[in-house]
Design a protein around this motif. Structure first.
Motif, PDB file in Angstrom:
ATOM      1  N   ILE A 230      -8.123   1.330   6.477  1.00  0.00           N
ATOM      2  CA  ILE A 230      -6.990   1.030   6.908  1.00  0.00           C
ATOM      3  C   ILE A 230      -6.131   2.504   7.198  1.00  0.00           C
ATOM      4  N   PRO A 231      -5.557   2.235   8.651  1.00  0.00           N
ATOM      5  CA  PRO A 231      -4.763   3.293   9.129  1.00  0.00           C
ATOM      6  C   PRO A 231      -3.448   3.890   8.130  1.00  0.00           C
ATOM      7  N   GLU A 232      -2.996   5.067   8.430  1.00  0.00           N
ATOM      8  CA  GLU A 232      -2.005   5.653   7.694  1.00  0.00           C
ATOM      9  C   GLU A 232      -0.775   4.649   7.883  1.00  0.00           C
ATOM     10  N   GLY A 233      -0.014   4.327   6.940  1.00  0.00           N
ATOM     11  CA  GLY A 233       1.268   3.621   7.269  1.00  0.00           C
ATOM     12  C   GLY A 233       1.122   2.163   7.289  1.00  0.00           C
ATOM     13  N   VAL A 234      -0.049   1.521   7.162  1.00  0.00           N
ATOM     14  CA  VAL A 234      -0.313   0.299   6.990  1.00  0.00           C
ATOM     15  C   VAL A 234      -0.492  -0.012   5.407  1.00  0.00           C
ATOM     16  N   PRO A 235       0.196  -1.005   4.865  1.00  0.00           N
ATOM     17  CA  PRO A 235       0.153  -1.361   3.391  1.00  0.00           C
ATOM     18  C   PRO A 235      -1.057  -2.175   3.375  1.00  0.00           C
ATOM     19  N   LEU A 236      -1.458  -2.027   2.149  1.00  0.00           N
ATOM     20  CA  LEU A 236      -2.821  -2.738   1.649  1.00  0.00           C
ATOM     21  C   LEU A 236      -2.432  -4.278   1.874  1.00  0.00           C
ATOM     22  N   ARG A 237      -1.268  -4.715   1.416  1.00  0.00           N
ATOM     23  CA  ARG A 237      -1.026  -6.357   1.509  1.00  0.00           C
ATOM     24  C   ARG A 237      -1.042  -6.593   2.928  1.00  0.00           C
ATOM     25  N   GLU A 238      -0.332  -5.976   3.915  1.00  0.00           N
ATOM     26  CA  GLU A 238      -0.383  -6.553   5.136  1.00  0.00           C
ATOM     27  C   GLU A 238      -1.989  -6.449   5.718  1.00  0.00           C
TER      28      GLU A 238
ATOM     29  N   HIS B 109       2.884 -12.306   7.962  1.00  0.00           N
ATOM     30  CA  HIS B 109       3.753 -13.023   7.206  1.00  0.00           C
ATOM     31  C   HIS B 109       3.038 -13.311   5.695  1.00  0.00           C
ATOM     32  N   ILE B 110       3.571 -12.819   4.803  1.00  0.00           N
ATOM     33  CA  ILE B 110       2.907 -13.155   3.446  1.00  0.00           C
ATOM     34  C   ILE B 110       3.890 -14.133   2.764  1.00  0.00           C
ATOM     35  N   GLY B 111       3.536 -15.567   2.861  1.00  0.00           N
ATOM     36  CA  GLY B 111       4.375 -16.683   2.166  1.00  0.00           C
ATOM     37  C   GLY B 111       4.420 -16.656   0.872  1.00  0.00           C
ATOM     38  N   ALA B 112       3.572 -16.143   0.117  1.00  0.00           N
ATOM     39  CA  ALA B 112       3.979 -16.168  -1.416  1.00  0.00           C
ATOM     40  C   ALA B 112       2.773 -15.064  -2.122  1.00  0.00           C
ATOM     41  N   VAL B 113       3.265 -14.573  -3.343  1.00  0.00           N
ATOM     42  CA  VAL B 113       2.330 -13.593  -4.029  1.00  0.00           C
ATOM     43  C   VAL B 113       2.156 -14.211  -5.185  1.00  0.00           C
ATOM     44  N   PHE B 114       0.882 -14.170  -5.816  1.00  0.00           N
ATOM     45  CA  PHE B 114       0.291 -14.629  -7.026  1.00  0.00           C
ATOM     46  C   PHE B 114      -0.460 -13.353  -7.873  1.00  0.00           C
ATOM     47  N   LYS B 115      -0.309 -13.561  -9.090  1.00  0.00           N
ATOM     48  CA  LYS B 115      -1.208 -12.603  -9.832  1.00  0.00           C
ATOM     49  C   LYS B 115      -2.407 -13.260  -9.925  1.00  0.00           C
ATOM     50  N   LEU B 116      -3.789 -12.319 -10.228  1.00  0.00           N
ATOM     51  CA  LEU B 116      -4.887 -13.038 -10.330  1.00  0.00           C
ATOM     52  C   LEU B 116      -5.152 -14.096 -11.232  1.00  0.00           C
TER      53      LEU B 116
END
Length: 279
Positions: A46-54, A233-240
């Motif tokens: 993953i390049p610098e500046g790109v978050p893991l989530r995206e 686009h992240i529509g929603a976040v859930f825990k495992l």
């Protein structure tokens, strides 16, 4: 099928990644876990500046979008692209890439006003709610009788047929899925009358049979993300431990874009995460 995280350890013959590297990867269906063992050939740094989530949203939906638009349909700047299921992960990726990378004009088609509004916010120039009437007639009102140059269809059935009839001379339609549950038969006379092309795109076959193209396009997606040219686009976040709730969210047709599933100990966006891929 896709995940992001930090490398904990490597085998003795691995030189492409090292402990501590932030990576994205593709696997079978075993990415939804706190840790996994993966072939280093299916990891990308993953390049610098790109978050893991995206970054975790890129392997399936964005590679599909770029393959469909660039590799299969050969979309050119200024052309008009019609995308169905526009508020899903692939649909939003198509809007993002077509608008912000290829400088094409996008008509987004979805099944509710709410999803159409999301597609417009994400860059579509025009929207069509195909639950309210004929897709073909709605497109005709927007572009006239000439039609659209490219269609990326993930719905199938009657939506596919109406999209096919909306193509311009030498238009191209790319089938990427059948979210509507019905696989349409292609009327070959429509291909002949306007000299149009109908083609398919199966993401997994590129990974297996033309890995260099797959890898190059995923690397391009990472670069576009680093440059700020695309905005996943992240529509929603859930825990495992909430993964069943995440699946229910999809089944109830509440989801838009990607759903992100993260281990309970890693709720920060700077730590290891996994994603749940939805259609």
């Amino acid at each position: 099928m896709e995940f992001s995280g930090t490398v904990l350890e490597t085998g003795t013959d691995v030189s492409t990644v090292k402990e501590g590297d932030r990576v994205i990867g593709v696997s079978g269906f075993n990415g939804m876990a706190e840790e996994c063992i993966i072939d280093h050939k299916t990891l990308w740094q993953i390049p610098e500046g790109v978050p893991l989530r995206e970054a975790a949203t890129l392997p399936v939906s964005y590679v599909t979008a770029i393959l469909a638009l660039e590799h299969r349909a050969c979309t050119r700047p200024g052309e008009t692209v019609l995308v169905t299921a526009a508020a899903g992960a692939t649909g939003l990726a198509v809007i993002d890439v077509a608008t912000n990378v290829l400088q094409a004009k996008v008509i987004a088609a979805a099944g509710s006003d709410e999803k159409c509004r999301l597609a417009m916010r994400k860059g579509a120039q025009s929207i069509v709610n195909y639950s309210q009437g004929s897709l073909k007639e709605a497109v005709r009102k927007l572009v006239g009788s000439d039609g659209v140059n490219v269609v990326i269809d993930a719905v199938g059935g009657d939506v596919f047929l109406e999209a096919l009839r909306s193509l311009a001379w030498e238009g191209r339609i790319v089938v990427v899925g059948f979210a509507g549950g019905t696989i349409a038969s292609v009327p070959a006379n429509l291909l002949l009358l306007k000299n149009v092309s109908a083609m398919g795109l199966y993401w997994g076959r590129y990974k297996e049979q033309n890995f260099p193209i797959f890898s190059r396009i995923l690397s391009s997606a990472l670069q576009y993300c680093q440059q700020g040219r695309i905005q996943p686009h992240i529509g929603a976040v859930f825990k495992l431990e909430e993964v069943n709730d995440a699946f229910l969210h999809v089944i109830q047709r509440k989801s838009t874009g990607k759903l992100w599933v993260c281990p309970p100990a890693h709720t920060s966006l700077n730590n290891s995460s996994e994603v749940l891929t939805m259609g």
